[in-house]
Enzyme design. Structure first.
Site, PDB file in Angstrom:
ATOM      1  CB  SER A  98       0.629  -0.748   6.560  1.00 48.46           C
ATOM      2  OG  SER A  98       0.370  -1.144   5.232  1.00 48.46           O
ATOM      3  CB  SER A 151       0.926  -1.899   1.987  1.00 49.73           C
ATOM      4  OG  SER A 151      -0.464  -1.907   2.032  1.00 49.73           O
ATOM      5  CB  THR A 190      -4.169   2.735   4.883  1.00 50.45           C
ATOM      6  OG1 THR A 190      -5.113   2.066   5.690  1.00 50.45           O
ATOM      7  CG2 THR A 190      -2.977   3.174   5.732  1.00 50.45           C
ATOM      8  CE  LYS A 218      -8.139   3.054   2.033  1.00 52.85           C
ATOM      9  NZ  LYS A 218      -8.815   1.768   1.947  1.00 52.85           N
ATOM     10  CG  ASP A 233      -9.899  -0.452  -1.007  1.00 53.08           C
ATOM     11  OD1 ASP A 233      -8.888  -1.172  -0.972  1.00 53.08           O
ATOM     12  OD2 ASP A 233      -9.979   0.647  -0.424  1.00 53.08           O
ATOM     13  N   GLY A 266     -22.294  -3.422   8.179  1.00 56.19           N
ATOM     14  CA  GLY A 266     -21.336  -2.321   8.327  1.00 56.19           C
ATOM     15  C   GLY A 266     -21.539  -1.255   7.271  1.00 56.19           C
ATOM     16  CB  ALA A 272     -14.128  -1.690   4.204  1.00 54.44           C
ATOM     17  CE1 TYR A 285      -5.775  -7.658   6.196  1.00 51.24           C
ATOM     18  CE2 TYR A 285      -4.110  -9.154   7.038  1.00 51.24           C
ATOM     19  CZ  TYR A 285      -4.535  -7.877   6.759  1.00 51.24           C
ATOM     20  OH  TYR A 285      -3.726  -6.813   7.042  1.00 51.24           O
ATOM     21  N   GLY A 289     -10.830 -12.317   4.200  1.00 56.79           N
ATOM     22  CA  GLY A 289     -10.417 -11.112   3.461  1.00 56.79           C
ATOM     23  C   GLY A 289      -9.077 -11.209   2.757  1.00 56.79           C
TER      24      GLY A 289
END
Ligand code: ATR
Length: 464
Positions: free
Chosen positions: A204, A206, A251, A255, A291, A315, A319, A410, A431
């Site tokens: 992650s 984060s 994550t 969730k 998100d 998709g 997400a 990203y 992203g």
């Protein structure tokens, strides 16, 4: 023959410091400001020395750190100036050198104590130096005020020059080290704990993102990485409450599991059926989802307004669900194309008036691309570290000219999808904006502090 002693390399840090010092000196010259008693008042005390010192210290760091250094120096100057001038109250008592010695010690203790109390340890130097200079040089009467005011002005000038130099010249650190030394977060016994949970979670970003923002904003938080096994959210939540965590991000795969465990749920978390941000306040868990809103903000940052537009989403994973439901809420018509059509159908069932499911075969994708105004990839195809890639990019030929192509990925910064879209003349968005915006929104929930996302984007762009 022995090798000659190697000369030190003149790197960007040295160049920046030299330029900053020269600029700060030269700036004072046209005004004749070089400490001239005859000018009287603050001007008579003013000269480039402290601007040079501020520049030297500030240009040793990055642009973001420069600002923090400058603020600390300014606080030190203000604290030191106030303490130094306060010694005026002692009047003629200071003529006794033993009294002066004791006062010197006392003002230094007070300066350090105040700076540590307000969590500015780097302000301690100036907080001590200033009263020492005022006392030892024997400045008297109102001159002490002029002296303190001059130091404050010079420090501000020095800070502004250092900011300018750091913004204009490249980062002095080698590519690989950028970000690493930004990760130093000061911790003490009052520091509030935050973390990200996941399974797995070690990959992650984060902690890097959040600790960088925390440091930039001077907040008293620390953000950790906490592995929590699938199915153990209840146990973790009890632990987090007991251990006094201020909150955490979640994550994969937590969730959805967190939703029924929340004491309070915000509208987006309820809409999306997933929680990525939990704040613990007075023992209660507040669940948020940042998100979807983070995605809408990343579109807005690029000047893309989905209202009234037809959006093609590729998709139907977690997400995609956040993206589709928020797009529909923002007034878009959304076609959701997914390999497993049932998953697209399940998302569309939340808002059948605005969401339409479809398949992922070449003909369907081409057909749906023809009528869309924005295309958003929410699949994992093209993501670094995964093998998946679009088998066929011909749907890009169906897009109308000027249709923006957005990818939630990203890393890499430019996926194959974005590369091909860019080559066809489409505006492309990766992203990164979503990543930063959702993190900013989370930190705003955790801390109650309003954060400038554009500034954070700039700070983080060198790190990720
Ligand atoms: P996230 O939480 O990031 O959305 P996810 O829930 O695993 O991740 O979703 C991944 C998405 O990529 C899904 O829509 C998945 O399609 P399926 O629902 O059919 O699995 C899509 N995806 C992954 N690999 C794919 C592939 N090779 N071809 C087409 N779609 C793919």
């Amino acid at each position: 023959m022995k090798n000659p002693v190697p000369l030190p390399r003149i790197g960007m840090r040295v160049i920046k410091t030299a330029v900053a010092v020269m600029v700060s000196y030269a700036l004072f010259l046209p005004f004749g400001l070089t400490y001239r008693e005859e000018l009287g008042g603050v001007l008579g005390q003013m000269g480039p020395l402290y601007a040079c010192i501020a520049c030297i210290i500030c240009t040793q760091s990055t642009l973001g750190q420069t600002f923090q250094q400058g603020i600390s120096r300014l606080i030190g100057v203000i604290v030191g100036g106030a303490l130094g001038t306060a010694t005026l109250l002692l009047g003629t008592a200071l003529e006794n050198l033993w009294v002066k010695t004791l006062v010197l010690g006392a003002v230094c203790v007070a300066g350090v104590w105040i700076c540590l109390l307000i969590k500015r340890p780097t302000a301690c130097g100036m907080a001590c130096i200033l009263p020492c200079v005022i006392l030892i040089t024997g400045l008297t009467g109102a001159t002490r005020y002029y002296y303190a005011a001059a130091r404050i002005i010079e420090t501000i000038v020095g800070l502004l020059i250092a900011l300018g130099i750091n913004a204009a010249l490249p980062d002095h650190r080698p590519e690989g080290q950028r970000g690493e030394c930004d990760m130093k977060v000061e911790v003490d016994n009052t520091t509030k704990k935050l973390c990200v949970i996941g399974d797995p979670v070690e990959h992650s970003k984060s902690p890097l993102i959040q600790n960088t923002m925390i440091r930039e904003l001077g907040l008293d938080y620390l953000y950790l990485c906490q592995p929590v096994p699938r199915g153990k959210c209840k146990e973790w939540l009890d632990c987090a409450k007991f251990a006094g965590y201020a909150g955490f991000n979640a994550t994969m795969p937590h969730k959805e599991e967190l939703v029924p465990l929340m004491d309070e749920l915000d509208a987006d978390a309820a809409l999306i059926g997933a929680v990525n941000t939990v704040c613990i306040r007075d023992g209660k868990a507040w669940g948020y989802n940042t998100d979807g809103e983070g995605f809408l903000r990343s579109l807005a940052d690029e000047g893309i307004d989905p209202a009234g537009k037809h959006v093609l989403v590729l998709g139907a994973g977690g997400a995609a669900k956040a993206v589709c439901l928020k797009l529909a809420q923002a007034g878009a018509e959304v076609t959701v194309c997914n390999r497993t059509v049932d998953k697209a159908q399940a998302i569309c069932d939340h808002d059948p008036a605005h969401l339409y499911p479809a398949g992922f075969d070449t003909a369907t994708l081409y057909n749906k691309a023809q009528s869309c105004d924005v295309l958003v990839n929410c699949t994992s195809l093209g993501m670094a570290g995964t093998k998946g890639q679009f088998e066929d990019f011909s749907f890009l030929n169906g897009l109308k000219p000027g249709v923006p192509v957005v990818d939630l990925i990203y890393a890499p910064a430019e996926t194959e999808l974005l590369r091909r879209a860019r080559q066809k003349g489409h505006k492309t968005v990766n992203g990164f904006g979503l990543l930063v915006n959702q993190a900013v929104l989370s930190l705003e929930h955790f801390t109650g502090t309003e954060i400038n996302a554009a500034a954070m984007k700039k700070v983080l762009s060198g790190l990720l």
